[in-house]
Design a protein around this motif. Structure first.
Motif, PDB file in Angstrom:
ATOM      1  N   THR A 166      31.490  38.157  43.855  1.00 49.54           N
ATOM      2  CA  THR A 166      32.341  38.566  42.757  1.00 49.54           C
ATOM      3  C   THR A 166      31.615  39.605  41.901  1.00 49.54           C
ATOM      4  O   THR A 166      30.549  40.093  42.261  1.00 49.54           O
TER       5      THR A 166
ATOM      6  N   ALA B 126      35.245  40.144  36.005  1.00 43.41           N
ATOM      7  CA  ALA B 126      36.045  38.935  35.814  1.00 43.41           C
ATOM      8  C   ALA B 126      35.919  38.407  34.385  1.00 43.41           C
ATOM      9  O   ALA B 126      36.806  37.698  33.902  1.00 43.41           O
ATOM     10  N   GLN B 127      34.818  38.744  33.695  1.00 41.65           N
ATOM     11  CA  GLN B 127      34.589  38.276  32.327  1.00 41.65           C
ATOM     12  C   GLN B 127      34.691  39.382  31.277  1.00 41.65           C
ATOM     13  O   GLN B 127      35.050  39.127  30.142  1.00 41.65           O
TER      14      GLN B 127
ATOM     15  N   ALA C  17      39.546  43.321  38.823  1.00 42.74           N
ATOM     16  CA  ALA C  17      39.017  42.401  37.810  1.00 42.74           C
ATOM     17  C   ALA C  17      39.819  41.107  37.787  1.00 42.74           C
ATOM     18  O   ALA C  17      39.267  40.005  37.713  1.00 42.74           O
ATOM     19  N   ASP C  18      41.147  41.235  37.862  1.00 36.98           N
ATOM     20  CA  ASP C  18      42.010  40.049  37.903  1.00 36.98           C
ATOM     21  C   ASP C  18      41.748  39.243  39.168  1.00 36.98           C
ATOM     22  O   ASP C  18      41.700  38.005  39.146  1.00 36.98           O
TER      23      ASP C  18
ATOM     24  N   LYS D 253      38.997  39.064  40.898  1.00 37.68           N
ATOM     25  CA  LYS D 253      37.705  38.370  40.827  1.00 37.68           C
ATOM     26  C   LYS D 253      37.783  37.148  39.913  1.00 37.68           C
ATOM     27  O   LYS D 253      37.145  36.116  40.180  1.00 37.68           O
ATOM     28  N   ALA D 254      38.531  37.248  38.832  1.00 34.98           N
ATOM     29  CA  ALA D 254      38.691  36.094  37.943  1.00 34.98           C
ATOM     30  C   ALA D 254      39.368  34.940  38.683  1.00 34.98           C
ATOM     31  O   ALA D 254      38.980  33.770  38.550  1.00 34.98           O
TER      32      ALA D 254
ATOM     33  N   GLU E 223      36.893  33.348  41.202  1.00 38.55           N
ATOM     34  CA  GLU E 223      35.922  32.446  40.575  1.00 38.55           C
ATOM     35  C   GLU E 223      36.562  31.107  40.211  1.00 38.55           C
ATOM     36  O   GLU E 223      35.922  30.053  40.308  1.00 38.55           O
TER      37      GLU E 223
ATOM     38  N   SER F  70      27.915  36.626  41.189  1.00 39.37           N
ATOM     39  CA  SER F  70      28.352  37.797  40.444  1.00 39.37           C
ATOM     40  C   SER F  70      27.256  38.853  40.541  1.00 39.37           C
ATOM     41  O   SER F  70      26.259  38.822  39.822  1.00 39.37           O
TER      42      SER F  70
END
Length: 269
Positions: free
Chosen positions: A148, A152-153, A163-164, A166-167, A170, A192
């Motif tokens: 990832t 994500a953060q 990004a979405d 990867k979130a 996780e 990450s």
């Protein structure tokens, strides 16, 4: 070499060429005594040099679309047959965004593209875990790892809908990790990773800037693909048996650095 994976068997998803983290990981797993099958989508296999990696590591290749449950069932069944038993490790190193490829801004997302990228990059991880779980394909204390990125953060505007994805990825590791841990004594984690100069990563707009900025911010500098391969081997090994449901930052300290002197100097007149 320490024979950390001697006698262990697994599946490695996503090796495309020698720049990819999955490729480097396959080489390190081989050096540490592990045996595995390689897999990628048929279209990706035509683009890469996976056959060279298979020859180098004495591995077989099983083409599979990670979004297709029938392909995944065939992959897991054949992998156990080829390797002679249940699996000890699985690497999910898959990511793709059609919106990124077509330079469609996040605010103008084509949702057909969004769904395709989500399926490939994130939902495929749930599908892989489900097939492994239902087939009782993992040995106790086995390890499943997905790759990832910190988007994500935190917001990296040009990382777009990845990004979405990867979130979501996780979250799957935490949620499926609970059931895999309780029912099978299997670990599920995400790494990450620093921005890394892979073929997939270079498709992101401004990626060179990503890399340079992260390197200037990180006390230890960026983690390379080779560094990530080493870290992944440690998570596949018996040395990390009680590590699960974690998102593990492997980024030279970037994730805990507010600002660095190097960055301050760039803005100081």
């Amino acid at each position: 070499m320490y024979n950390l994976l001697k006698g262990k068997r697994g599946i490695i998803f996503g090796a495309l060429d020698e720049n990819s983290i999955a490729w480097k990981t396959a080489e390190r797993v081989h050096e540490e005594g592990g045996k595995f099958v390689l897999t990628n989508a048929p279209v990706a296999m035509r683009m890469g040099q996976i056959k060279n990696l298979a020859e180098k590591t004495g591995s077989e290749i099983i083409p599979a679309d990670a979004t297709n449950m029938d392909d995944l069932q065939n992959l897991v069944s054949k992998a156990m047959e080829i390797l002679g038993g249940k699996l000890d490790f699985v690497l999910h190193s898959i990511g793709m965004s059609v919106n990124v490829r077509k330079n469609i801004p996040y605010t103008e997302s084509n949702y057909v593209n969004t769904e395709k990228g989500w399926d490939v990059s994130a939902l495929s991880f749930h599908k892989v875990c489900q097939v492994l779980y239902k087939n009782d394909a993992m040995n106790e204390w086995g390890s499943i790892v997905a790759l990832t990125y910190m988007a994500a953060q935190r917001t990296f505007p040009d990382y777009n809908d990845m990004a979405d994805n990867k979130a979501y990825l996780e979250s799957i590791a935490r949620s499926f990790g609970y059931f895999f841990g309780k029912d099978k004594k299997v670990r599920v984690n995400t790494i990450s990773q620093s921005p890394t100069a892979t073929t997939a990563g270079q498709g992101v707009k401004g990626f060179d800037g990503f890399i340079a900025y992260a390197d200037a911010m990180s006390p230890l500098g960026n983690a390379t693909a080779q560094d990530c391969a080493n870290y992944t081997v440690s998570l596949f090994s018996d040395l990390t048996r009680k590590v699960t449901m974690q998102n593990l930052f492997h980024d030279g300290g970037f994730s805990n650095t507010g600002v660095s002197n190097e960055v301050i100097e760039r803005f100081t007149k």
